[in-house]
Write an enzyme that holds these catalytic residues in place. Structure first.
Site, short mmCIF file in Angstrom:
data_model
loop_
_atom_site.label_atom_id
_atom_site.label_comp_id
_atom_site.label_asym_id
_atom_site.label_seq_id
_atom_site.Cartn_x
_atom_site.Cartn_y
_atom_site.Cartn_z
N GLU A 219 -3.99 -3.21 -7.53
CA GLU A 219 -3.47 -1.50 -7.83
C GLU A 219 -2.45 -1.41 -6.49
OE1 GLU A 219 -7.23 0.49 -7.01
OE2 GLU A 219 -7.98 -1.23 -8.01
N ASP B 188 -13.38 -6.55 -3.88
CA ASP B 188 -13.15 -5.26 -3.59
C ASP B 188 -12.26 -5.02 -2.48
OD1 ASP B 188 -14.60 -2.00 -3.98
OD2 ASP B 188 -12.47 -2.42 -3.37
N HIS C 126 -3.84 2.81 -10.06
CA HIS C 126 -5.16 1.91 -10.27
C HIS C 126 -5.25 1.17 -11.39
CE1 HIS C 126 -9.56 1.01 -10.23
NE2 HIS C 126 -9.76 1.58 -9.22
N GLN D 116 -14.05 11.39 -5.68
CA GLN D 116 -13.63 9.87 -5.74
C GLN D 116 -12.12 9.60 -6.37
OE1 GLN D 116 -14.63 6.92 -4.52
NE2 GLN D 116 -14.58 5.37 -6.30
#
Ligand code: TA6
Length: 286
Positions: free
Chosen positions: A253, A194, A149, A74
């Site tokens: 981000e 998200d 991030h 990930q």
């Protein structure tokens, strides 16, 4: 200087008289303090500073992929790797006297290497610049995605607004990554979010009402922006995240996700993110 678990910790300090500071573990910024020594980034009280687990907070670098791509780890391997000081950095434009050049080489024999500069600017601004060059001798193109991030520390997520993403298209990770168009007002937050906003402006602002502070992101070469807050339910599923910590953080981000970057042999990409934190007179509900 030695940090936690043998991870080398590096500290950048602002000019004399300033309390501005940046802490780094490898290529991962874990603290950014302004001229008054106030912490501007969020790091979970339950963060694990032990590879291969990425540190929960600060500014993890997602490279060479973003998200989970089946068997690949990930957000890529960069945030879980040891970086080294780059003693022969490429030219990086910077007006800062306080900076460090790092290099990520996946392995000694690997020809690929990725230089990265982190600099603390005169006013306590934080500048991150990354370069990726395709050094494949076999003529193969190199394709990657990228994101800084960034976990911003906020007083109360329910009193935060984000300006600069209005009316943009985005992929919603909570709705099967389907594509939607954002409404015309600044973003506010009352549940899990998200979203990957596409082709965003260079400048994005995060307004914190209680602190009367605005974070400003200025980015180059990194077209998209991810906005993420896990909210309470998702936060409880994360062992390295405190149950109510979601109230005090927001990820915005700088990212290159929608259109991964492809470099022909010899070509180079440069991504740059400048973060500043300025006093603001924003009143919620404006
Ligand atoms: O930044 C958004 C995101 O991709 C979310 O989907 C969430 O998974 C978050 O990153 C955190 O990912 P991590 O692997 O650091 O737990």
């Amino acid at each position: 200087c030695k940090g936690i678990n043998g991870l080398d910790k590096v500290v950048l300090r602002g000019p004399r008289g300033s309390s501005a500071e940046v802490y780094l573990y490898g290529g991962h910024v874990t603290s950014w303090r302004n001229d008054h020594g106030e912490e501007l980034l969020f790091v979970s009280s339950k963060a694990i500073f032990k590879p291969p687990k990425a540190i929960r907070g600060g500014i993890p670098i997602c490279f060479p992929q973003f998200g989970s791509h089946g068997s690949l780890e990930q957000h890529g391997f960069a945030r879980n790797k040891f970086w080294s000081i780059d003693i022969d950095p490429p030219p990086f434009p910077t007006n800062s006297k306080s900076f460090i050049d790092l290099i990520l080489k996946p392995s000694e024999e690997d020809m690929q290497k990725w230089p990265h500069r982190i600099a603390l600017g005169p006013g306590g601004d934080l500048m991150l610049t990354s370069r990726v060059r395709n050094t494949n001798a076999d003529g193969k193109p190199f394709t990657f995605a990228f994101a800084y991030h960034t976990y911003f520390s906020v007083s109360d997520i329910s009193e935060v607004r984000v300006e600069g993403l209005e009316t943009l298209d985005y992929f919603d990770n909570l709705q099967n990554k389907e594509r939607f168009t954002e409404q015309g007002d600044a973003l506010t937050f009352e549940s899990e979010v998200d979203k990957i906003y596409l082709s965003t402006p260079t400048k994005i602002a995060i307004l914190d009402h209680e602190k009367k502070r605005t974070f400003v992101l200025r980015k180059e070469g990194i077209p998209d922006a991810v906005v993420w807050n896990p909210w309470d339910k998702k936060a409880k599923t994360m062992t390295d995240f405190g149950d109510d910590e979601y109230m005090h953080m927001l990820c915005v981000e700088a990212a290159a996700v929608e259109k991964p970057i492809t470099l022909k042999p010899g070509e180079e990409w440069k991504g740059r993110l400048e973060l500043s934190a300025v006093p603001s007179s924003y009143c919620s509900g404006q």
